[in-house]
Design a protein around this motif. Sequence first.
Motif, PDB file in Angstrom:
ATOM      1  N   ASP A  49       0.916  -1.270  -0.031  1.00  0.00           N
ATOM      2  CA  ASP A  49       0.009   0.000  -0.104  1.00  0.00           C
ATOM      3  C   ASP A  49       0.791   1.326  -0.275  1.00  0.00           C
ATOM      4  O   ASP A  49       1.338   1.653   0.868  1.00  0.00           O
ATOM      5  N   PRO A  50       1.104   1.940  -1.108  1.00  0.00           N
ATOM      6  CA  PRO A  50       2.103   2.996  -1.372  1.00  0.00           C
ATOM      7  C   PRO A  50       1.788   3.947  -0.376  1.00  0.00           C
ATOM      8  O   PRO A  50       2.517   4.798  -0.179  1.00  0.00           O
ATOM      9  N   THR A  51       0.544   4.284  -0.091  1.00  0.00           N
ATOM     10  CA  THR A  51       0.166   5.332   0.605  1.00  0.00           C
ATOM     11  C   THR A  51      -0.361   5.144   2.183  1.00  0.00           C
ATOM     12  O   THR A  51      -1.093   5.963   2.702  1.00  0.00           O
ATOM     13  N   ALA A  52       0.283   4.074   2.565  1.00  0.00           N
ATOM     14  CA  ALA A  52      -0.099   3.737   4.067  1.00  0.00           C
ATOM     15  C   ALA A  52       0.346   4.588   4.828  1.00  0.00           C
ATOM     16  O   ALA A  52      -0.610   5.020   5.794  1.00  0.00           O
ATOM     17  N   ALA A  53       1.174   5.512   4.759  1.00  0.00           N
ATOM     18  CA  ALA A  53       1.642   6.571   5.796  1.00  0.00           C
ATOM     19  C   ALA A  53       0.972   7.749   5.534  1.00  0.00           C
ATOM     20  O   ALA A  53       1.557   9.034   6.113  1.00  0.00           O
ATOM     21  N   PHE A  54       0.381   7.992   4.265  1.00  0.00           N
ATOM     22  CA  PHE A  54      -0.162   9.450   3.872  1.00  0.00           C
ATOM     23  C   PHE A  54      -1.094   9.968   5.006  1.00  0.00           C
ATOM     24  O   PHE A  54      -1.846   9.206   5.575  1.00  0.00           O
ATOM     25  N   SER A  55      -0.904  11.206   5.098  1.00  0.00           N
ATOM     26  CA  SER A  55      -1.635  11.722   6.022  1.00  0.00           C
ATOM     27  C   SER A  55      -2.740  12.837   5.555  1.00  0.00           C
ATOM     28  O   SER A  55      -3.850  12.630   5.256  1.00  0.00           O
ATOM     29  N   SER A  56      -2.385  14.063   5.542  1.00  0.00           N
ATOM     30  CA  SER A  56      -2.958  15.224   5.028  1.00  0.00           C
ATOM     31  C   SER A  56      -3.143  15.502   3.404  1.00  0.00           C
ATOM     32  O   SER A  56      -1.883  15.747   3.142  1.00  0.00           O
ATOM     33  N   GLY A  57      -3.855  16.075   3.135  1.00  0.00           N
ATOM     34  CA  GLY A  57      -3.606  16.645   1.690  1.00  0.00           C
ATOM     35  C   GLY A  57      -3.735  18.294   1.572  1.00  0.00           C
ATOM     36  O   GLY A  57      -3.505  18.859   2.674  1.00  0.00           O
ATOM     37  N   SER A  58      -3.674  18.718   0.270  1.00  0.00           N
ATOM     38  CA  SER A  58      -3.611  19.920   0.127  1.00  0.00           C
ATOM     39  C   SER A  58      -4.955  20.574  -0.505  1.00  0.00           C
ATOM     40  O   SER A  58      -5.404  19.752  -1.479  1.00  0.00           O
ATOM     41  N   SER A  59      -5.501  21.693  -0.218  1.00  0.00           N
ATOM     42  CA  SER A  59      -6.534  22.009  -0.625  1.00  0.00           C
ATOM     43  C   SER A  59      -6.566  22.570  -2.043  1.00  0.00           C
ATOM     44  O   SER A  59      -7.502  22.818  -2.633  1.00  0.00           O
ATOM     45  N   TYR A  60      -5.334  22.655  -2.620  1.00  0.00           N
ATOM     46  CA  TYR A  60      -5.082  23.200  -3.964  1.00  0.00           C
ATOM     47  C   TYR A  60      -5.004  21.990  -4.983  1.00  0.00           C
ATOM     48  O   TYR A  60      -5.051  22.230  -6.198  1.00  0.00           O
TER      49      TYR A  60
END
Lengths: 504, 504
Positions: A49-60
């Motif tokens: 799962d390449p995004t296992a550690a992904f947290s927050s996004g950008s509104s842009y």
Amino acid sequence: MFPLSQKEARAPSTCPGPASTQDLNNGCSKGPERECSSKPEQKTYDVGDPTAAFSSGSSYLSSRGSVIKWFWDSAEEGYRTYHMDEYDEDKNPSGIINMGTSENKLVFDLISRKLSESATRRVEPSLLQYPDWRGHLFLREEVARFLSFYCKSPAPLKPENVVVLNGCASLLSALATVLCEAGDAFLIPTPFYGAITQHIYLYGNVRLVYVYLDSESTGPDTRPFQLTVEKLEMALQGARSEDVTVRGLILINPQNPLGDIYTPAELQEYLGFAQRHKLHVVVDEVYMLSVFEESATYHSVLSLERLPDPQRTHVMWATSKDFGMSGLRFGTLYTENPDVASAVASLCRYHGLSGLAQYQMAQLLRDQDWISQVYLPENHARLKTAHTYVSEELRALGIPFLCRGAGFFIWADLRKYLPEATFEGEMMLWRQFLENKVLLSFGKTFGCKEPGWFRFIFSDKAHRLHLGMQRVRQVLESKPQVAEDPPNSQTQDKGSSQPRGAGC
Amino acid sequence: MFPLSQKEARAPSTCPGPASTQDLNNGCSKGPERECSSKPEQKTYDVGDPTAAFSSGSSYLSSRGSVIKWFWDSAEEGYRTYHMDEYDEDKNPSGIINMGTSENKLVFDLISRKLSESATRRVEPSLLQYPDWRGHLFLREEVARFLSFYCKSPAPLKPENVVVLNGCASLLSALATVLCEAGDAFLIPTPFYGAITQHIYLYGNVRLVYVYLDSESTGPDTRPFQLTVEKLEMALQGARSEDVTVRGLILINPQNPLGDIYTPAELQEYLGFAQRHKLHVVVDEVYMLSVFEESATYHSVLSLERLPDPQRTHVMWATSKDFGMSGLRFGTLYTENPDVASAVASLCRYHGLSGLAQYQMAQLLRDQDWISQVYLPENHARLKTAHTYVSEELRALGIPFLCRGAGFFIWADLRKYLPEATFEGEMMLWRQFLENKVLLSFGKTFGCKEPGWFRFIFSDKAHRLHLGMQRVRQVLESKPQVAEDPPNSQTQDKGSSQPRGAGC
């Protein structure tokens, strides 16, 4: 000198002792691992799962844009630290020594001289205009001739099967996109060069199914981290049981980070497995000319008399490694499948390289006399000297490692130095190296299932290697080695101070 | 000579007569077009379907891979025919003259000399190693200085806002992917450079919403194909009513294929519209230095004192057009949004260009004396001469066309020569040109809603232009012009033999 034939590389003496955090042999003797599948710690595969550690996004950004940005922000922590404090003999002697990036820094003099020759430099209108996106024909012809010769193909390879682009990262991105639907997967044996994860995911949204290999040899005919068809079958069935569609298998030969070279018989086995399951095979051969031990014989997949499934066999090569020019951005696909060639070509608008660089590469590749009589012998001699030095340093430290004759790397077992036998412990050790101004790569980034393995890049000038290894030694000598029975694990090498790399 | 100021370019005399197949004014006087929206033929927008004509797939490829291959197979019919039979003065004088590809073939001598200077050529280790994927700092610094000067930015532009990659096709691919989810869309006024369709779709799976512009001027302050905020609003609302998520607006300035230059007031209006709807604006300025009429004043979006939404305004530039080197593959993004810059940088592993090319580009861009005093004056003089020649030929043939002072193209109205007033008729005429050995581009590929418009590239050597226009003349003179009341349409220009391009 360490004679490193494949035969020797298979000696069972490599990496003795309890092999892994998971201690695969506990209660399973030497039987097939599926018998142990009830134990979660004995996992033989994993769907990455390449995004296992992904947290927050950008509104842009879109959600995928946020993930793409996150790869940029997070994946390069070590390299960013390094680039802010690079070692320079004169200007920054206390800066960081880079033993993490797989580049050949031993041949810049040879390559610079070659690329400075006026014959390689030409500016003419056709090179400044829009090219054939597959690559200029003159270059594809040269690539076909070059690969025919150095891969020892049984018949001449054809320019129409060649697609040229700006590096193998791009090629993986393109192949993943045209062979797979979003969410599909490729099988890959681990440990492997970890950047492949993002190359197939960022644009293609394709995942990897890890085929976990064991550091411990399981018999007289196997080597550490031995890939077998059985392991491939188990991973494939496992992924299918999780409803993951597997479209292909990625093989790296010579292998990065192990340095292993597959025998023709092994290649045939893996290709036969793929054929039975109608899987594409992407064979990454970017280190094929970096086999520096005379006793090691390399066999390109293109040298095989008969490919089990030529329409699903796709070969990658580049100048980045074998010609020490990762900054030049030149890679190439060889495939007999015209649909795959056309589909990749269609994406080449986004992976094109300068017409001037194409001319330069054609001039380089056509100079077989220089390559065979000047460049390769000198390159191999330098690689061997550097490899010998780092091997001896590791041996003096009592660190087990795989001793191979290909690539720029040594895969070393630092499990006994981990503060704890976990990937957190591995990361802590890696940070200690970085704080002591030497950058290495740690096993988790290669998908290794056992914490504590590190990749050492040795293809660098002697003075930097000396300083780097001195800094490694400082870190390791400051640490108590884990005793025979460390808490919660059996990861140490029982205090052996003898070299355990096969053939070393 | 044809003075071509923006003011003149707005003269209502351009493109008189019944303007389009759809005859927009029928029953609608000059009122806003939404009043006409009940008439299907008066469509003011469309959600593009890039795969509308796709038929069969390949069993070796994923479904998206098959579509990607289909783009390769089908999109380049004309270019493939051309490449098999290219005109060459000596070797193939009866070969095809290419007036279809937008390249500047008038400056190869200047550029070749420049790129051959030893100062632009350097081979050093740092250029052969893995780069900063955003581009080497020395190049980003040069790009920032270059754009500050030539875009007349109110404050110096910053290297950290620059991302360098291998061309604007790649940049569109990357921006679409990081700004949009799969299936989302950008607004784009038509006619537009049609390859954008595939650039944002092949990897990004992003679509276009066409904002249809009318060939007929609707008032004293408008020009043919005038973009208005009202049209943008209508297209946006229309797309939303079809549940299409629109993430941004693409503007091309100078416009391809129209040659229009937006005034600062117009730019502010379009940017204001985008700000109100929180839309990103991608401004493609690849022809910014190819404004060859002294009377035409170009304003880069980077010259504006205040951007309505700087975090959502992203500027594209490249050397392909302005320096006549589409084969060199160098493009650049300028954005103040660090998230967008990082996300695009993350994809730059797949869009990198050679370190040697980066050095060369930096040397080119820094030589402001040569650019301003040698290159641009000579380039503009040659463009103007070539433009004058083709304009006069079109005028002599009685063909209405837009006469602008920017870009390499003339947008011409051949509606009266269509065998039928449909896109099939347009394609038939295009094939007749190709059969008579001259390659043009037809309106449908630009998303033009009115069949019969063609783009003529004039930025080529005189002998090729003469031959090309002679072949165009042969085709047109062999055809009866459609009479005053052609069946099913009112597309012809009522036989005017006077030039109708604004300002010509």
